[in-house]
Enzyme design. Structure first.
Site, PDB file in Angstrom:
ATOM      1  N   SER A 151      66.480  20.999  31.096  1.00 37.42           N
ATOM      2  CA  SER A 151      65.270  21.113  31.915  1.00 37.42           C
ATOM      3  C   SER A 151      64.232  21.910  31.116  1.00 37.42           C
ATOM      4  CB  SER A 151      65.603  21.763  33.258  1.00 37.42           C
ATOM      5  OG  SER A 151      64.495  21.721  34.118  1.00 37.42           O
ATOM      6  N   ARG A 153      60.443  25.653  47.344  1.00 35.91           N
ATOM      7  CA  ARG A 153      61.801  25.348  46.906  1.00 35.91           C
ATOM      8  C   ARG A 153      62.325  24.073  47.560  1.00 35.91           C
ATOM      9  NH1 ARG A 153      64.665  26.658  42.395  1.00 35.91           N
ATOM     10  NH2 ARG A 153      66.890  26.769  42.806  1.00 35.91           N
ATOM     11  N   ASP A 202      67.667  10.950  37.128  1.00 35.54           N
ATOM     12  CA  ASP A 202      66.710  12.068  37.176  1.00 35.54           C
ATOM     13  C   ASP A 202      65.315  11.543  37.498  1.00 35.54           C
ATOM     14  OD1 ASP A 202      65.099  14.305  36.676  1.00 35.54           O
ATOM     15  OD2 ASP A 202      66.162  14.869  34.845  1.00 35.54           O
ATOM     16  N   HIS A 231      68.363  15.394  38.298  1.00 36.99           N
ATOM     17  CA  HIS A 231      68.005  16.447  37.348  1.00 36.99           C
ATOM     18  C   HIS A 231      69.064  17.550  37.286  1.00 36.99           C
ATOM     19  CE1 HIS A 231      65.246  18.527  34.750  1.00 36.99           C
ATOM     20  NE2 HIS A 231      65.268  19.605  35.505  1.00 36.99           N
ATOM     21  N   ASP A 232      69.791  17.750  38.369  1.00 38.31           N
ATOM     22  CA  ASP A 232      70.816  18.806  38.419  1.00 38.31           C
ATOM     23  C   ASP A 232      72.107  18.445  37.689  1.00 38.31           C
ATOM     24  OD1 ASP A 232      69.375  20.696  39.747  1.00 38.31           O
ATOM     25  OD2 ASP A 232      70.387  20.480  41.679  1.00 38.31           O
TER      26      ASP A 232
END
Lengths: 499, 499
Positions: free
Chosen positions: A233, A302, A435, A473-474
């Site tokens: 990232s 968030r 992602d 993405h994680d």
């Protein structure tokens, strides 16, 4: 975002013990709002908003808390099944630079600190150091260590015999410049007046971050060349940036789920988070230290971020259309399971991370661009002593009105020129098909421009398809085995990597 | 989201004419905030926030405005190159139902109005009516007509010889139940007390919307079977829902960029918008009518929505990494061109649409599910006279804790059973590969479950690849020729459609 009357001392029922105990900080506005419609005739019942009740209550509690008791609030936040990527930080070491750092966009930090942690041993040749870089909101605590035994954010990835093998390598991880876990950032005190920088903190870039890290590497470890720079990232940006800034001081580069320049879609997603946060009245243009922090704005930011961190198919399988409690009627407050998940993710984060750090580090990501023009401008600005006038463009929206805008093709050519500076290095790029924040075409772009430069570097590209990971993405936090194998092979010099 | 002190009359410089003229509504809090850091020594200049200055000024102006003068503010908003999808509405007709409508989740509207517009002529057989459905925020003004000569949101799509051919068809478009462009919604007066419903408005569903439309079709036009029901996005949901509710009253169905049930990722994206909006203190739990509306929350919600309406590749080409003014230093306020675009899109929308309508209609989209279980439950609730207790789940986040949650497979089978009800109809489903809000797999899902039912309907699926359109979810507003050809062929009975 909440009614701002929470600090006002209002009348309370003298006979109510509950009211009495909390009276100092209780606003009755909520009750007034509820009452305003409760007595009148209505065709349907008034909807209830327990999610807002909860936020208002939290605001009131925070208003009553002293700064030191805030930590208790952090610890009593709900916890859940998500891997926590950030921690209330402890047990790190500090590199303190008395030398100033001059920044890409003209700012200066007269002195600064970088928090770091290490695992494994530096060998006698001092050539086995691996610098790992964090994403936006992570601390230096990548793995448990004697001074902080809690699990780190890459706990399973680092260790004896693991993908980052502490039997072979000396692993260093820092909290980034601009962060809030020990390194100098907006919550740090400006030496000029001893008060928090807040939004007097200068704009920073990813390249600024790695130049600060390099001072740590040189001064604390006397290492002239790191074995590898590894990150995912924003860490994937830092990995490339470190090599770009110091091509002779890096042996290998691993960039996972990153990019060589931020693209407009990613900028747009971060823009929304920043604007939401900055619209929280508690943000107060950055001057909230010692006051109630902008926890609502942070929570909302968030939640938006969390949407971009995962993929649709994962949630399809995990949450589907299931509601948190299907026996109840639908509501505008969190209702479907995926909503309560987002609510929880936001709640968990909102007091863990400094709001100003989020803004500055997020902005640094937007500004990331290893194209020739951007880096040349930064070098010029750093070298000049001109006092910066920090204003924003007041001009209204106009498409491509500037004389120095670049077309997509010009921009790509500019990137090719900039990236040719590191195309002779050994670089592994890892992308994840699911992602959406850093789509795979951006990792392919890194590999393509490096390969096209044809300067002899061992440029490898490894992609995890949707069949392998739907964590989006994680993935780098969750699919350790899938990303670990090609990385270990690359770092340890094995051949036969599927690329 | 702004400081809430804007309504307070504060001291002003007596010698300043500017201050004097505006003193009634000017808050000095902004100036205080600016001053708090301007006089002290600082290592770097304080960042400026013209974007927040602008919002605060707008808040002040709105505080000073009477409701009637609000319209002027709407008209003086910046305009830009985007196709406007919603309009300050005029020139529509009204269907007023004195009969109540009982809603899927137990609410009731004792009476209601549906705004509508028409184009073309109803033939003597009354069998050429095409009902077109809007997306979330659009009005009935799909096309210019004598009573409102402004261009409509599907202006180029409807007309003599066009894709929806007014020489052949009688086209009707309504504003949805729950909207704010003439149909009954949260801003309408509750007949029980003559005050706006606000959040006393009951939860509605897409199926509720089409049941209200059907009353209009029957009562105003005496049409027993519409030739086609056509819509995109939420309109694509309505198209399917109309056929589902009244399978014998629809000849053909066109569903563009829609779904047969909302998926968790789309719910998550709308959740973020709702939470951001509801966190604006001006929202006031829905009771803002006659006060300053939650324009900041609306702006932010629209910015998030705008990100989901387009695609990354379009912005790559259109904005790239160009900044609004590259001669200025970077800023936390809108800075990159894509940011000023989002800012503009939010600004343009924030006073055009009613915040409560956004919440209710957005929620209706989340609740959309043509699976058997959901529709059976709704039918049961409508039929029962139980008074609803409108609360939200207070239970904390817990994954799949309910006894009646469905696995992905169970849920799909439930959908198959529900959709088999319309699988004998002629249905055209259109998907766009670059759409991230309603990804193509959701349109494929519609077509697949219909085809699998094997009940004799002419089920067609048409997909626009990335090579054809990179406009994402907005494709139906922008690539008229690409979506128009298969639709015209389908409606007019031609063969040879590429499917």
């Amino acid at each position: 975002m909440l009614r701002a009357g929470v600090k006002r001392v209002l009348a309370y029922k003298p006979n109510s013990n509950t009211y009495k105990a909390l009276s100092k900080c209780y606003s009755t506005e909520r009750n007034i709002a509820a009452k305003s419609s409760s007595k009148i005739v209505s065709s349907n019942p008034q909807l209830l908003f327990p999610c807002l009740d909860k936020l208002e209550k939290k605001n009131e509690q925070l208003s009553c808390s002293t700064p030191s008791s805030n930590n208790e609030n952090i610890n009593t936040l709900e916890t859940g099944p998500e891997p926590s990527y950030s921690f209330v930080q402890t047990g790190f070491k500090i590199f303190h630079s008395k030398q100033p750092i001059h920044l890409d966009h003209g700012g200066v930090l007269p002195e600064y600190e970088i928090a770091y942690e290490t695992w494994g041993q530096l060998n006698s040749k001092r050539d086995n150091l691996i610098l790992i870089h964090t994403g936006l909101s992570a601390s230096s605590h990548a793995k448990s260590q004697p001074n902080n035994t809690k699990n780190g954010w890459w706990e399973g990835f680092i260790g004896p015999g693991k993908y980052l093998d502490t039997n072979k390598y000396f692993i260093v991880c820092t909290n980034v410049l601009g962060g809030c876990y020990g390194s100098t950032g907006p919550s740090s005190k400006d030496p000029a007046d001893g008060k928090p920088y807040a939004t007097r903190f200068p704009i920073i870039t990813v390249n600024d971050m790695v130049r600060a890290q390099r001072e740590l590497i040189k001064n604390c470890f006397n290492v002239s060349k790191v074995w590898a720079t590894v990150g995912a990232s924003m860490g994937g940006m830092q990995s490339l940036a470190y090599a770009w800034e110091f091509p002779d001081e890096v042996e290998k580069v691993v960039s996972i789920s990153g990019c060589s320049r931020s693209h407009p879609y990613s900028i747009a997603l971060r823009h929304c988070q920043r604007q939401v946060l900055m619209s929280d009245p508690n943000w107060n243009r950055g001057f909230y230290y010692g006051k109630v922090p902008p926890h609502v704005g942070m929570k909302l930011a968030r939640e938006i971020a969390t949407v971009t961190y995962r993929s649709g198919p994962e949630w399809e399988y995990r949450f589907g259309r299931n509601r948190a409690d299907s026996s109840r009627p639908p509501a505008l407050c969190p209702d479907f399971l995926v909503e309560t998940y987002l609510d929880h993710a936001g709640e968990k984060f909102c007091l863990e991370y400094d709001a100003n750090s989020l803004l500055y580090v997020s902005k640094a990501m937007d500004l990331f661009d290893l194209g020739e023009q951007n880096r040349a401008r930064a070098a010029h600005t750093r070298a000049s002593t001109t006092t910066r006038s920090e204003t924003v463009p007041p001009i209204p929206y106009e498409e491509k009105s500037n004389s120095d805008t670049l077309s997509a093709e010009e921009s790509l050519n500019d990137l090719r020129r900039g990236m040719s500076r590191i195309a002779h290095k050994d670089i592994l790029v890892v992308g994840v098909e699911s992602d959406i924040l850093f789509p795979v075409w951006q990792q392919r772009e890194i590999a393509d421009v490096l390969k096209d430069a044809n300067k002899g570097g061992d440029i490898r590209y490894f992609e995890l398809g949707n069949d392998v990971s739907n964590y989006g993405h994680d993935t780098f936090l969750l699919s350790l085995d899938h990303i670990g194998v090609p990385i270990k092979d690359f770092l340890e010099g094995n051949s036969g990597v599927k690329s």
